[in-house]
Design an enzyme around this catalytic site. Sequence first.
Site, PDB file in Angstrom:
ATOM      1  N   SER A  62       0.795  -1.230  -0.080  1.00  0.00           N
ATOM      2  CA  SER A  62      -0.007  -0.136   0.217  1.00  0.00           C
ATOM      3  C   SER A  62       0.782   1.306   0.199  1.00  0.00           C
ATOM      4  O   SER A  62       1.907   1.264   0.462  1.00  0.00           O
ATOM      5  CB  SER A  62      -0.710  -0.148   1.395  1.00  0.00           C
ATOM      6  N   TYR A  96      -2.474  -0.710  10.429  1.00  0.00           N
ATOM      7  CA  TYR A  96      -2.646  -1.466   9.066  1.00  0.00           C
ATOM      8  C   TYR A  96      -1.290  -1.128   8.567  1.00  0.00           C
ATOM      9  O   TYR A  96      -0.621  -1.728   7.611  1.00  0.00           O
ATOM     10  CB  TYR A  96      -3.723  -0.779   8.449  1.00  0.00           C
TER      11      TYR A  96
END
Length: 287
Positions: A179, A192
């Site tokens: 990400s 996360y």
Amino acid sequence: MNQMEIEAKPQHQNAQPGLEYEMDPKPVYIRDGYEGAGKLENKIALITGGDSGIGRAVSVHFAREGADLAIVYHPREEQDAQETKRLVEAEGRRCLLLPGDLRNTAFISELVGKVISTYNRINILVNNAANHVEQKEFVNISDQQMKDTFELNILAMFRLTKNVLPHMGAYDSIINTSSVVSYRGSESLIDYSSTKGAVTSFTRSLSQNLADRNIRVNQVAPGPIWTPLIVATKSAEEVAKFGKDTPMERPGQPAELAPAYVFLASEDASYITGQSIHVNGGEVVNS
């Protein structure tokens, strides 16, 4: 407005994982007119989170390029998974459905056994499944949330890859989904972001470990992409603004990511390992 430029309508789903069939508008999983070139002819690909979002787009692109599929998904996502299976079979390829919880180590062993008994080999592993829960205050991240995030986003990736590797050979490929937050962080996604940083380090380190076996390991690092994860984790007001803070001023579509996975899985990327492709709408990050 072209096919990729959607207007995200205010919406929110109250349960995770999110469901693609309930989204409005639906994500674009493949461009009109995308032509396969046999880049993955007769390959066997195992994709986690393959039922919807990025995973569905990768599944359909791989099928159009000639691969047979096995997709892993949460049982709640059965309707989305059945639709992905239909789309893959419409391309003339096979699609094995594998519902279960990747945080369950017994399930990981079981699913790999089912893929091997069906297809006899695995040529491409796409570690894509992940989840997040936003917390504005760091102290509100509970131990349980932290454990759940790490179990799915990175520990399951370790365990699945370990189980798959004995069935892979020279010139096969592993592709992980990282990400943009692996590189620039996120104030409300600290756990996360930490797992995605781990994915990036995992990709780089495993690529070195497997280089002598000629198994390539790379990753794709998405920015804001229109997927069920977004509508299940953001408020309706946040969804309406989603992706507009990128240089391209819009969220990306899964169809804009999937060709990067095709490239990394194919012989076109035969001299590429340990690398990241950034598909993020123009945000410049250190690679």
